[in-house]
Motif scaffolding. Structure first.
Motif, PDB file in Angstrom:
ATOM      1  N   SER A  42     -59.712   6.394  -1.220  1.00 57.32           N
ATOM      2  CA  SER A  42     -60.015   7.016  -2.369  1.00 57.32           C
ATOM      3  C   SER A  42     -60.839   8.155  -2.055  1.00 57.32           C
ATOM      4  O   SER A  42     -60.436   9.374  -2.381  1.00 57.32           O
ATOM      5  CB  SER A  42     -61.272   6.411  -3.305  1.00 57.32           C
ATOM      6  N   TYR A  43     -61.540   8.177  -0.956  1.00 59.26           N
ATOM      7  CA  TYR A  43     -62.014   9.544  -0.465  1.00 59.26           C
ATOM      8  C   TYR A  43     -61.484  10.480  -0.050  1.00 59.26           C
ATOM      9  O   TYR A  43     -61.246  11.708  -0.156  1.00 59.26           O
ATOM     10  CB  TYR A  43     -63.493   9.173   0.494  1.00 59.26           C
ATOM     11  N   THR A  44     -60.328  10.163   0.877  1.00 58.94           N
ATOM     12  CA  THR A  44     -59.248  10.794   1.394  1.00 58.94           C
ATOM     13  C   THR A  44     -58.468  11.647   0.401  1.00 58.94           C
ATOM     14  O   THR A  44     -58.398  12.650   0.577  1.00 58.94           O
ATOM     15  CB  THR A  44     -58.362   9.869   2.506  1.00 58.94           C
ATOM     16  N   HIS A  45     -58.143  10.695  -0.563  1.00 57.16           N
ATOM     17  CA  HIS A  45     -57.455  11.235  -1.613  1.00 57.16           C
ATOM     18  C   HIS A  45     -58.088  12.394  -2.399  1.00 57.16           C
ATOM     19  O   HIS A  45     -57.720  13.606  -2.558  1.00 57.16           O
ATOM     20  CB  HIS A  45     -57.307  10.039  -2.754  1.00 57.16           C
ATOM     21  N   VAL A  46     -59.552  12.141  -2.727  1.00 56.84           N
ATOM     22  CA  VAL A  46     -60.395  13.173  -3.241  1.00 56.84           C
ATOM     23  C   VAL A  46     -60.541  14.447  -2.328  1.00 56.84           C
ATOM     24  O   VAL A  46     -60.428  15.606  -2.989  1.00 56.84           O
ATOM     25  CB  VAL A  46     -61.787  12.734  -3.390  1.00 56.84           C
ATOM     26  N   VAL A  47     -60.627  14.249  -1.159  1.00 58.33           N
ATOM     27  CA  VAL A  47     -60.863  15.347  -0.115  1.00 58.33           C
ATOM     28  C   VAL A  47     -59.219  16.287  -0.402  1.00 58.33           C
ATOM     29  O   VAL A  47     -59.870  17.421  -0.197  1.00 58.33           O
ATOM     30  CB  VAL A  47     -61.333  15.021   1.149  1.00 58.33           C
ATOM     31  N   ARG A  48     -58.396  15.358  -0.224  1.00 57.02           N
ATOM     32  CA  ARG A  48     -56.984  16.171  -0.320  1.00 57.02           C
ATOM     33  C   ARG A  48     -56.904  17.055  -1.335  1.00 57.02           C
ATOM     34  O   ARG A  48     -56.464  18.260  -1.426  1.00 57.02           O
ATOM     35  CB  ARG A  48     -55.904  15.159  -0.201  1.00 57.02           C
ATOM     36  N   ILE A  49     -57.345  16.590  -2.644  1.00 54.26           N
ATOM     37  CA  ILE A  49     -57.204  17.157  -3.925  1.00 54.26           C
ATOM     38  C   ILE A  49     -58.154  18.407  -3.833  1.00 54.26           C
ATOM     39  O   ILE A  49     -57.884  19.524  -4.348  1.00 54.26           O
ATOM     40  CB  ILE A  49     -57.524  16.346  -5.243  1.00 54.26           C
ATOM     41  N   ALA A  50     -59.435  18.005  -3.292  1.00 50.37           N
ATOM     42  CA  ALA A  50     -60.485  19.290  -3.321  1.00 50.37           C
ATOM     43  C   ALA A  50     -59.937  20.610  -2.437  1.00 50.37           C
ATOM     44  O   ALA A  50     -60.040  21.699  -2.985  1.00 50.37           O
ATOM     45  CB  ALA A  50     -61.683  18.722  -2.693  1.00 50.37           C
ATOM     46  N   ARG A  51     -59.409  20.148  -1.385  1.00 46.62           N
ATOM     47  CA  ARG A  51     -58.917  21.252  -0.549  1.00 46.62           C
ATOM     48  C   ARG A  51     -57.580  21.992  -0.974  1.00 46.62           C
ATOM     49  O   ARG A  51     -57.277  23.159  -0.749  1.00 46.62           O
ATOM     50  CB  ARG A  51     -58.443  20.683   1.011  1.00 46.62           C
ATOM     51  N   ALA A  52     -56.967  21.169  -1.894  1.00 44.77           N
ATOM     52  CA  ALA A  52     -55.857  21.838  -2.524  1.00 44.77           C
ATOM     53  C   ALA A  52     -56.266  22.847  -3.520  1.00 44.77           C
ATOM     54  O   ALA A  52     -55.450  23.542  -3.895  1.00 44.77           O
ATOM     55  CB  ALA A  52     -54.869  20.704  -3.197  1.00 44.77           C
ATOM     56  N   LEU A  53     -57.279  22.644  -3.953  1.00 46.14           N
ATOM     57  CA  LEU A  53     -57.834  23.855  -4.998  1.00 46.14           C
ATOM     58  C   LEU A  53     -58.160  24.949  -4.493  1.00 46.14           C
ATOM     59  O   LEU A  53     -58.621  25.152  -3.403  1.00 46.14           O
ATOM     60  CB  LEU A  53     -59.300  23.111  -5.812  1.00 46.14           C
ATOM     61  N   PRO A  54     -58.026  26.045  -5.268  1.00 49.42           N
ATOM     62  CA  PRO A  54     -58.548  27.376  -4.886  1.00 49.42           C
ATOM     63  C   PRO A  54     -60.041  27.313  -4.472  1.00 49.42           C
ATOM     64  O   PRO A  54     -60.900  26.937  -5.029  1.00 49.42           O
ATOM     65  CB  PRO A  54     -58.259  28.296  -6.119  1.00 49.42           C
ATOM     66  N   LYS A  55     -60.395  27.865  -3.256  1.00 49.15           N
ATOM     67  CA  LYS A  55     -61.665  27.650  -2.750  1.00 49.15           C
ATOM     68  C   LYS A  55     -62.664  28.733  -3.515  1.00 49.15           C
ATOM     69  O   LYS A  55     -63.856  28.389  -3.500  1.00 49.15           O
ATOM     70  CB  LYS A  55     -61.718  28.205  -1.268  1.00 49.15           C
ATOM     71  N   THR A  56     -62.191  29.626  -4.080  1.00 44.97           N
ATOM     72  CA  THR A  56     -63.033  30.745  -4.832  1.00 44.97           C
ATOM     73  C   THR A  56     -63.518  30.066  -6.055  1.00 44.97           C
ATOM     74  O   THR A  56     -64.407  30.916  -6.567  1.00 44.97           O
ATOM     75  CB  THR A  56     -62.233  31.914  -4.899  1.00 44.97           C
ATOM     76  N   ARG A  57     -62.931  29.155  -6.534  1.00 45.68           N
ATOM     77  CA  ARG A  57     -63.472  28.630  -7.681  1.00 45.68           C
ATOM     78  C   ARG A  57     -64.313  27.420  -7.812  1.00 45.68           C
ATOM     79  O   ARG A  57     -63.880  26.393  -6.887  1.00 45.68           O
ATOM     80  CB  ARG A  57     -62.279  28.678  -8.714  1.00 45.68           C
ATOM     81  N   PRO A  58     -65.393  27.154  -8.324  1.00 40.87           N
ATOM     82  CA  PRO A  58     -65.970  25.664  -8.216  1.00 40.87           C
ATOM     83  C   PRO A  58     -65.032  24.717  -9.001  1.00 40.87           C
ATOM     84  O   PRO A  58     -64.246  25.100  -9.843  1.00 40.87           O
ATOM     85  CB  PRO A  58     -67.081  25.853  -8.955  1.00 40.87           C
ATOM     86  N   LEU A  59     -65.179  23.417  -8.703  1.00 43.22           N
ATOM     87  CA  LEU A  59     -64.729  22.443  -9.350  1.00 43.22           C
ATOM     88  C   LEU A  59     -64.753  22.591 -10.864  1.00 43.22           C
ATOM     89  O   LEU A  59     -66.120  22.568 -11.338  1.00 43.22           O
ATOM     90  CB  LEU A  59     -64.927  21.059  -8.742  1.00 43.22           C
ATOM     91  N   PRO A  60     -63.850  22.274 -11.838  1.00 41.76           N
ATOM     92  CA  PRO A  60     -64.107  22.040 -13.063  1.00 41.76           C
ATOM     93  C   PRO A  60     -65.183  20.934 -13.407  1.00 41.76           C
ATOM     94  O   PRO A  60     -65.077  20.039 -12.538  1.00 41.76           O
ATOM     95  CB  PRO A  60     -62.792  21.414 -13.617  1.00 41.76           C
ATOM     96  N   ALA A  61     -66.168  21.236 -14.256  1.00 41.03           N
ATOM     97  CA  ALA A  61     -67.241  20.341 -14.322  1.00 41.03           C
ATOM     98  C   ALA A  61     -66.973  18.900 -14.467  1.00 41.03           C
ATOM     99  O   ALA A  61     -67.457  18.062 -14.176  1.00 41.03           O
ATOM    100  CB  ALA A  61     -68.099  20.857 -15.383  1.00 41.03           C
ATOM    101  N   ALA A  62     -65.740  18.659 -15.234  1.00 41.49           N
ATOM    102  CA  ALA A  62     -65.477  17.231 -15.872  1.00 41.49           C
ATOM    103  C   ALA A  62     -64.697  16.556 -14.635  1.00 41.49           C
ATOM    104  O   ALA A  62     -64.950  15.534 -14.479  1.00 41.49           O
ATOM    105  CB  ALA A  62     -64.382  17.445 -16.935  1.00 41.49           C
TER     106      ALA A  62
END
Ligand SMILES: [Zn+2]
Length: 78
Positions: A42-62
């Motif tokens: 699960s954690y690996t999956h989450v980290v992969r998603i997080a890295r794929a997101l644009p770094k300049t924007r915070p994660l969507p709150a939800a």
């Protein structure tokens, strides 16, 4: 290694930041502990998603709230 030890090393393990000996110890634990195996997946999956997101924007709150809800019970001793 106990489950608690693994939880402490999880971030480094997923981020490939552990020395080889520690990675091996973690891998041996995961092989014998389905609970931690699932957690690492699960954690690996989450980290992969997080890295794929644009770094300049915070994660969507939800999205962040969902991640926290999923991970915090596992990492509550941190
Ligand atoms: Zn475990």
């Amino acid at each position: 290694m106990t489950c608690e030890d693994l939880h402490k090393l999880l971030r480094e393990f997923v981020g490939n930041e552990l020395v080889v000996e520690s990675r091996t110890t973690v891998e041996v634990h995961i092989a014998g502990c389905p609970h931690c195996g699932t957690l690492v997946q699960s954690y690996t999956h989450v980290v992969r998603i997080a890295r794929a997101l644009p770094k300049t924007r915070p994660l969507p709150a939800a999205f962040e709230a969902r991640l926290r809800a999923m991970l915090e019970p596992e990492l509550k001793d941190e």
